[in-house]
Design a protein around this motif. Structure first.
Motif, PDB file in Angstrom:
ATOM      1  N   GLY A  68     -19.165  -0.124   0.275  1.00 18.10           N
ATOM      2  CA  GLY A  68     -19.908  -0.990  -0.406  1.00 18.10           C
ATOM      3  C   GLY A  68     -20.335  -0.606  -1.834  1.00 18.10           C
ATOM      4  O   GLY A  68     -20.846  -1.016  -2.638  1.00 18.10           O
ATOM      5  N   ASP A  69     -19.612   0.500  -2.306  1.00 18.72           N
ATOM      6  CA  ASP A  69     -19.726   1.148  -3.617  1.00 18.72           C
ATOM      7  C   ASP A  69     -18.657   0.592  -4.511  1.00 18.72           C
ATOM      8  O   ASP A  69     -17.952   1.315  -4.848  1.00 18.72           O
ATOM      9  CB  ASP A  69     -19.798   2.616  -3.582  1.00 18.72           C
ATOM     10  N   ARG A  70     -19.121  -0.744  -4.999  1.00 15.65           N
ATOM     11  CA  ARG A  70     -18.146  -1.244  -5.927  1.00 15.65           C
ATOM     12  C   ARG A  70     -17.897  -0.638  -7.142  1.00 15.65           C
ATOM     13  O   ARG A  70     -16.733  -0.665  -7.632  1.00 15.65           O
ATOM     14  CB  ARG A  70     -18.605  -2.715  -6.113  1.00 15.65           C
ATOM     15  N   PRO A  71     -19.061  -0.064  -7.900  1.00 15.11           N
ATOM     16  CA  PRO A  71     -18.506   0.710  -9.115  1.00 15.11           C
ATOM     17  C   PRO A  71     -17.657   1.955  -9.046  1.00 15.11           C
ATOM     18  O   PRO A  71     -16.817   1.982  -9.718  1.00 15.11           O
ATOM     19  CB  PRO A  71     -19.865   0.934  -9.520  1.00 15.11           C
ATOM     20  N   ALA A  72     -17.995   2.592  -7.975  1.00 14.78           N
ATOM     21  CA  ALA A  72     -16.979   3.822  -7.868  1.00 14.78           C
ATOM     22  C   ALA A  72     -15.787   3.264  -7.315  1.00 14.78           C
ATOM     23  O   ALA A  72     -14.733   3.967  -7.635  1.00 14.78           O
ATOM     24  CB  ALA A  72     -17.704   4.652  -6.435  1.00 14.78           C
ATOM     25  N   ALA A  76     -12.281   4.259  -9.202  1.00 14.49           N
ATOM     26  CA  ALA A  76     -11.142   4.733  -8.373  1.00 14.49           C
ATOM     27  C   ALA A  76     -10.055   4.004  -8.708  1.00 14.49           C
ATOM     28  O   ALA A  76      -8.874   4.410  -8.891  1.00 14.49           O
ATOM     29  CB  ALA A  76     -11.518   5.006  -7.296  1.00 14.49           C
ATOM     30  N   PHE A  77      -9.845   2.618  -8.282  1.00 12.85           N
ATOM     31  CA  PHE A  77      -8.815   1.890  -8.273  1.00 12.85           C
ATOM     32  C   PHE A  77      -8.126   1.766  -9.966  1.00 12.85           C
ATOM     33  O   PHE A  77      -7.121   1.884 -10.310  1.00 12.85           O
ATOM     34  CB  PHE A  77      -9.040   0.524  -7.884  1.00 12.85           C
ATOM     35  N   GLU A  78      -9.060   1.847 -10.883  1.00 15.82           N
ATOM     36  CA  GLU A  78      -8.683   1.863 -12.317  1.00 15.82           C
ATOM     37  C   GLU A  78      -7.990   3.306 -12.640  1.00 15.82           C
ATOM     38  O   GLU A  78      -7.004   3.250 -13.259  1.00 15.82           O
ATOM     39  CB  GLU A  78      -9.841   1.707 -13.259  1.00 15.82           C
ATOM     40  N   ALA A  85       0.935   3.018 -11.962  1.00 18.19           N
ATOM     41  CA  ALA A  85       0.915   1.545 -12.524  1.00 18.19           C
ATOM     42  C   ALA A  85       1.711   0.899 -11.430  1.00 18.19           C
ATOM     43  O   ALA A  85       2.932   1.261 -11.049  1.00 18.19           O
ATOM     44  CB  ALA A  85       1.401   1.500 -13.765  1.00 18.19           C
ATOM     45  N   GLY A  86       1.205  -0.277 -10.898  1.00 16.93           N
ATOM     46  CA  GLY A  86       1.935  -1.047  -9.914  1.00 16.93           C
ATOM     47  C   GLY A  86       1.844  -0.789  -8.554  1.00 16.93           C
ATOM     48  O   GLY A  86       2.732  -1.220  -7.809  1.00 16.93           O
ATOM     49  N   PHE A  87       1.146   0.345  -8.301  1.00 12.09           N
ATOM     50  CA  PHE A  87       1.049   0.847  -6.897  1.00 12.09           C
ATOM     51  C   PHE A  87       0.262  -0.284  -5.836  1.00 12.09           C
ATOM     52  O   PHE A  87      -0.795  -0.492  -6.272  1.00 12.09           O
ATOM     53  CB  PHE A  87       0.260   2.204  -6.904  1.00 12.09           C
ATOM     54  N   LYS A  88       1.083  -0.621  -4.822  1.00 14.54           N
ATOM     55  CA  LYS A  88       0.551  -1.413  -3.811  1.00 14.54           C
ATOM     56  C   LYS A  88      -0.279  -2.594  -4.438  1.00 14.54           C
ATOM     57  O   LYS A  88       0.173  -3.100  -5.497  1.00 14.54           O
ATOM     58  CB  LYS A  88      -0.670  -0.640  -2.978  1.00 14.54           C
ATOM     59  N   ASP A  89      -1.357  -2.919  -4.132  1.00 11.24           N
ATOM     60  CA  ASP A  89      -2.085  -4.078  -4.498  1.00 11.24           C
ATOM     61  C   ASP A  89      -3.307  -3.887  -5.565  1.00 11.24           C
ATOM     62  O   ASP A  89      -4.299  -4.294  -5.297  1.00 11.24           O
ATOM     63  CB  ASP A  89      -2.700  -5.027  -3.508  1.00 11.24           C
ATOM     64  N   SER A  91      -3.769  -3.833  -8.649  1.00 10.83           N
ATOM     65  CA  SER A  91      -4.374  -4.746  -9.744  1.00 10.83           C
ATOM     66  C   SER A  91      -5.289  -5.758  -9.109  1.00 10.83           C
ATOM     67  O   SER A  91      -6.227  -6.061  -9.598  1.00 10.83           O
ATOM     68  CB  SER A  91      -3.207  -5.409 -10.580  1.00 10.83           C
ATOM     69  N   ALA A  92      -4.712  -6.435  -7.979  1.00  8.74           N
ATOM     70  CA  ALA A  92      -5.497  -7.540  -7.195  1.00  8.74           C
ATOM     71  C   ALA A  92      -6.960  -6.817  -7.047  1.00  8.74           C
ATOM     72  O   ALA A  92      -7.951  -7.659  -6.995  1.00  8.74           O
ATOM     73  CB  ALA A  92      -4.760  -7.876  -6.304  1.00  8.74           C
ATOM     74  N   ARG A  93      -7.087  -5.588  -6.419  1.00  7.29           N
ATOM     75  CA  ARG A  93      -8.175  -5.011  -6.195  1.00  7.29           C
ATOM     76  C   ARG A  93      -9.154  -5.026  -7.132  1.00  7.29           C
ATOM     77  O   ARG A  93     -10.346  -4.977  -7.172  1.00  7.29           O
ATOM     78  CB  ARG A  93      -7.973  -3.757  -5.236  1.00  7.29           C
ATOM     79  N   ILE A  94      -8.418  -4.462  -8.305  1.00 13.23           N
ATOM     80  CA  ILE A  94      -9.487  -4.327  -9.691  1.00 13.23           C
ATOM     81  C   ILE A  94      -9.951  -5.500 -10.117  1.00 13.23           C
ATOM     82  O   ILE A  94     -11.268  -5.700 -10.168  1.00 13.23           O
ATOM     83  CB  ILE A  94      -8.588  -3.518 -10.580  1.00 13.23           C
ATOM     84  N   SER A  95      -9.026  -6.731  -9.994  1.00 10.88           N
ATOM     85  CA  SER A  95      -9.396  -8.122 -10.351  1.00 10.88           C
ATOM     86  C   SER A  95     -10.574  -8.551  -9.414  1.00 10.88           C
ATOM     87  O   SER A  95     -11.674  -9.093  -9.972  1.00 10.88           O
ATOM     88  CB  SER A  95      -8.315  -8.749 -10.287  1.00 10.88           C
ATOM     89  N   ALA A  96     -10.410  -8.261  -8.357  1.00 11.05           N
ATOM     90  CA  ALA A  96     -11.442  -8.628  -7.232  1.00 11.05           C
ATOM     91  C   ALA A  96     -12.890  -7.855  -7.618  1.00 11.05           C
ATOM     92  O   ALA A  96     -14.154  -8.587  -7.481  1.00 11.05           O
ATOM     93  CB  ALA A  96     -11.183  -8.585  -5.824  1.00 11.05           C
ATOM     94  N   LEU A  97     -12.742  -6.758  -7.780  1.00  5.58           N
ATOM     95  CA  LEU A  97     -13.900  -5.853  -8.114  1.00  5.58           C
ATOM     96  C   LEU A  97     -14.545  -6.190  -9.014  1.00  5.58           C
ATOM     97  O   LEU A  97     -15.986  -6.020  -9.472  1.00  5.58           O
ATOM     98  CB  LEU A  97     -13.645  -4.391  -7.792  1.00  5.58           C
ATOM     99  N   ARG A  98     -14.008  -6.784 -10.186  1.00 10.12           N
ATOM    100  CA  ARG A  98     -14.599  -7.076 -11.668  1.00 10.12           C
ATOM    101  C   ARG A  98     -15.393  -8.428 -11.497  1.00 10.12           C
ATOM    102  O   ARG A  98     -16.179  -8.906 -12.592  1.00 10.12           O
ATOM    103  CB  ARG A  98     -13.372  -6.968 -12.585  1.00 10.12           C
ATOM    104  N   LYS A  99     -14.948  -9.297 -10.414  1.00 10.41           N
ATOM    105  CA  LYS A  99     -15.713 -10.408 -10.478  1.00 10.41           C
ATOM    106  C   LYS A  99     -17.153 -10.236  -9.910  1.00 10.41           C
ATOM    107  O   LYS A  99     -17.710  -9.388  -9.349  1.00 10.41           O
ATOM    108  CB  LYS A  99     -15.103 -11.183  -9.423  1.00 10.41           C
TER     109      LYS A  99
END
Length: 99
Positions: A68-72, A76-78, A85-89, A91-99
């Motif tokens: 539940g530590d969204r900022p961390a 970490a994903f960034e 770049a392009g590893f697994k998903d 980019s999608a995880r980053i997008s979801a966490l930014r919402k």
């Protein structure tokens, strides 16, 4: 095989006694699966200190997200995206966490 307590004991011992990233990733995965996320992150951090491994970094970021530590997790994903770049998903995880 129904030996989860034994696996957690092994994983905790391994996390404290080795610096091998492959062993630390497995130990972290066992610990995270047993609900010991903080210990898992510590194992992943120790493995990453020995050198960058995208799978290890991904496991760490995913565990932070599960905690539940969204900022961390976002950070970490960034960082993972910047190094692999392009590893697994990622980019999608980053997008979801930014919402």
């Amino acid at each position: 095989q129904g030996k989860s307590a034994e696996a957690v004991k092994w994983a905790s011992a391994a996390a404290g006694s080795t610096s091998d990233p492959a062993f630390l990733r497995v130990a972290g995965d066992v610990l995270a699966g047993a609900g010991k996320q903080r210990e898992a992150v510590a194992a992943y951090d120790k493995g990453l200190a020995a050198g960058f491994d995208p799978a290890l970094a991904y496991a760490r970021a995913s565990t932070l997200e599960q905690m539940g530590d969204r900022p961390a997790a976002l950070k970490a994903f960034e960082e993972l995206s910047a190094k692999a770049a392009g590893f697994k998903d990622v980019s999608a995880r980053i997008s979801a966490l930014r919402k």
